[in-house]
Design an enzyme around this catalytic site. Structure first.
Site, PDB file in Angstrom:
ATOM      1  N   GLU A  21       0.852  -1.203   0.000  1.00  0.00           N
ATOM      2  CA  GLU A  21       0.000   0.000   0.000  1.00  0.00           C
ATOM      3  C   GLU A  21       0.885   1.250   0.000  1.00  0.00           C
ATOM      4  O   GLU A  21       0.686   2.188   0.770  1.00  0.00           O
ATOM      5  CB  GLU A  21      -0.934  -0.003   1.213  1.00  0.00           C
ATOM      6  CG  GLU A  21      -1.700  -1.300   1.425  1.00  0.00           C
ATOM      7  CD  GLU A  21      -2.575  -1.683   0.223  1.00  0.00           C
ATOM      8  OE1 GLU A  21      -2.870  -0.788  -0.596  1.00  0.00           O
ATOM      9  OE2 GLU A  21      -2.939  -2.860   0.099  1.00  0.00           O
ATOM     10  N   ASP A  47      -0.010  -1.348  -4.753  1.00  0.00           N
ATOM     11  CA  ASP A  47      -0.063  -2.588  -3.981  1.00  0.00           C
ATOM     12  C   ASP A  47       1.282  -2.916  -3.328  1.00  0.00           C
ATOM     13  O   ASP A  47       1.344  -3.272  -2.156  1.00  0.00           O
ATOM     14  CB  ASP A  47      -0.497  -3.755  -4.875  1.00  0.00           C
ATOM     15  CG  ASP A  47      -1.981  -3.703  -5.210  1.00  0.00           C
ATOM     16  OD1 ASP A  47      -2.751  -3.164  -4.393  1.00  0.00           O
ATOM     17  OD2 ASP A  47      -2.363  -4.199  -6.279  1.00  0.00           O
ATOM     18  N   TRP A 100      -1.754  -5.431  -8.685  1.00  0.00           N
ATOM     19  CA  TRP A 100      -2.655  -6.485  -9.145  1.00  0.00           C
ATOM     20  C   TRP A 100      -3.917  -5.830  -9.661  1.00  0.00           C
ATOM     21  O   TRP A 100      -4.434  -4.891  -9.043  1.00  0.00           O
ATOM     22  CB  TRP A 100      -2.984  -7.440  -8.005  1.00  0.00           C
ATOM     23  CG  TRP A 100      -1.950  -8.492  -7.814  1.00  0.00           C
ATOM     24  CD1 TRP A 100      -1.983  -9.773  -8.272  1.00  0.00           C
ATOM     25  CD2 TRP A 100      -0.709  -8.361  -7.111  1.00  0.00           C
ATOM     26  NE1 TRP A 100      -0.837 -10.439  -7.913  1.00  0.00           N
ATOM     27  CE2 TRP A 100      -0.037  -9.608  -7.200  1.00  0.00           C
ATOM     28  CE3 TRP A 100      -0.075  -7.320  -6.425  1.00  0.00           C
ATOM     29  CZ2 TRP A 100       1.218  -9.830  -6.626  1.00  0.00           C
ATOM     30  CZ3 TRP A 100       1.168  -7.539  -5.860  1.00  0.00           C
ATOM     31  CH2 TRP A 100       1.799  -8.782  -5.964  1.00  0.00           C
ATOM     32  N   GLU A 101      -4.425  -6.309 -10.779  1.00  0.00           N
ATOM     33  CA  GLU A 101      -5.636  -5.710 -11.315  1.00  0.00           C
ATOM     34  C   GLU A 101      -6.839  -6.595 -11.011  1.00  0.00           C
ATOM     35  O   GLU A 101      -7.063  -7.615 -11.662  1.00  0.00           O
ATOM     36  CB  GLU A 101      -5.516  -5.498 -12.820  1.00  0.00           C
ATOM     37  CG  GLU A 101      -5.680  -4.041 -13.194  1.00  0.00           C
ATOM     38  CD  GLU A 101      -6.938  -3.420 -12.600  1.00  0.00           C
ATOM     39  OE1 GLU A 101      -6.819  -2.308 -12.039  1.00  0.00           O
ATOM     40  OE2 GLU A 101      -8.021  -4.008 -12.675  1.00  0.00           O
TER      41      GLU A 101
END
Lengths: 223, 223
Positions: free
Chosen positions: A79, A105, A119-120
């Site tokens: 994050e 991320d 990550w999608e």
DNA sequence: TATGGATCCATA
DNA sequence: TATGGATCCATA
């Protein structure tokens, strides 16, 4: 989780050709591939039900939970607040806009520069924003590499409807390749389940973001 | 509807400097500005309620209904099937992907080339896709100009939560400016309500896409 | 308020 | 199945 393909949107300059990047990339790929479901199984086995209809199919959290944990243990920041955008815009109330860091991320500062990983697991239109954001980072020289993990349709069909998938992004590849970036890497890593089984539990779909957040935290802790 | 700003992401080459484009652009802007609510009022007066919460705020259909009708009367094609993407990808079932034309709200073929117009009334991440699509059209020389109509936050705050707005797009401007496009126009037209009044009815929010589609058709007919 | 996200829908 | 969209949510 299987990595079935990598798409190099940009791969230019000295860092892209360096041994340092080769090592970093290898470590990131290794973490991506260790995504698992059920937790502890050592593989990603999905319950094969279409996610097209409401309440059907699988949620998305385990795709990133263990890989993020592994990167964290390897020294990455999760994050990561990333100040990639410019600071010129101001709201009517005088607050700066476009300055608030959008969380990445995972990110890590290396001697050669910042590497970011995303990550999608949102809507496919959100994939455009994610790629644009990393591309902007390269244009603005705020990072030296960006990696986006994205499912193919073989996996996406069992996840929430309209989740980002490589097939829908592929037609736009010439756009990002067209950017005038002299230095840096922008890579899409395409993932697919190891297997399918009706013996594997369905991955819970959060009714709302809170359920997903709680599940991500729980899975990162558990991993 | 007020046009409060235009943002030129790309404005290059002979067409961008031509009198033909000056005229086309003027006509498009004129249509955009004739969006109205309530229908027939001659102005866009919005019921000032935040769209942040479920069931609150205003829907988005009237923003584009009358302008599209006007463009249609002026010879433009609505829901124009636009083959902008490449044809290389193929699905596992052997069907071509990325070949299906995504509809453009309005488009018209001029002697100098195709001009496309889109209203952005989806999620802000969808704005990235819309701009990328028009930018790809310029890169691939499938069009000579693209116009995206997008609210500012003064308007967006009263619409469905997370709708496309110029403030969130602004930080990415350098990305699109960075493209190697020698010829063409990519313009964002920023719109804002003429006024606010609690005497103006709330614009119905479709619970689902069907309600919105039906409303758009009805409003285009009524305009 | 600002930002990324998750989910479900309609039509072709 | 393929595509653009509309809506609502959580957290900082």
């Amino acid at each position: 989780m299987k990595i079935v393909e990598t798409v190099m949107l940009l791969n230019r300059g000295s860092f892209a050709a360096s041994g340092a990047w080769t090592t970093i990339r290898s470590n990131v790929h290794s973490a991506i591939a260790q995504a698992e479901w059920p937790v502890g199984s050592g593989a990603f086995t999905i319950y094969p039900e279409s996610g097209k209809k409401s309440g059907h199919g699988n949620g998305v959290v385990p795709i990133k939970a263990k890989p993020m944990k592994l990167l964290q243990e390897d020294g990455w920041t999760l994050e990561y607040p990333w100040e990639v955008t410019t600071k010129t815009a101001v709201t009517t109330r005088g607050r700066a806009k476009g300055t608030r860091p959008g969380d990445i991320d995972a990110a890590r500062q290396f001697d050669e520069g910042l590497v970011v990983v995303e990550w999608e697991t949102g809507n496919v239109s959100s994939s455009h924003r994610a790629i644009n954001k990393m591309a902007l980072g390269l244009v603005a020289k705020k990072c030296v590499a960006g990696v986006l993990i994205i499912p193919n349709m073989k996996l996406a069909r069992y996840l929430t409807d309209r989740i980002g998938n490589i097939e829908e992004i592929r037609p736009y590849i010439p756009l990002w390749e067209n950017l005038s970036v002299a230095e840096g890497v922008l890579e899409l890593v395409v993932i697919e389940q190891d297997g399918e089984s009706t013996d594997s539990p369905r991955i819970p779909k959060g009714k709302d973001g809170r359920a997903q957040e709680a599940m991500l935290a729980a899975l990162i802790a558990k991993s």
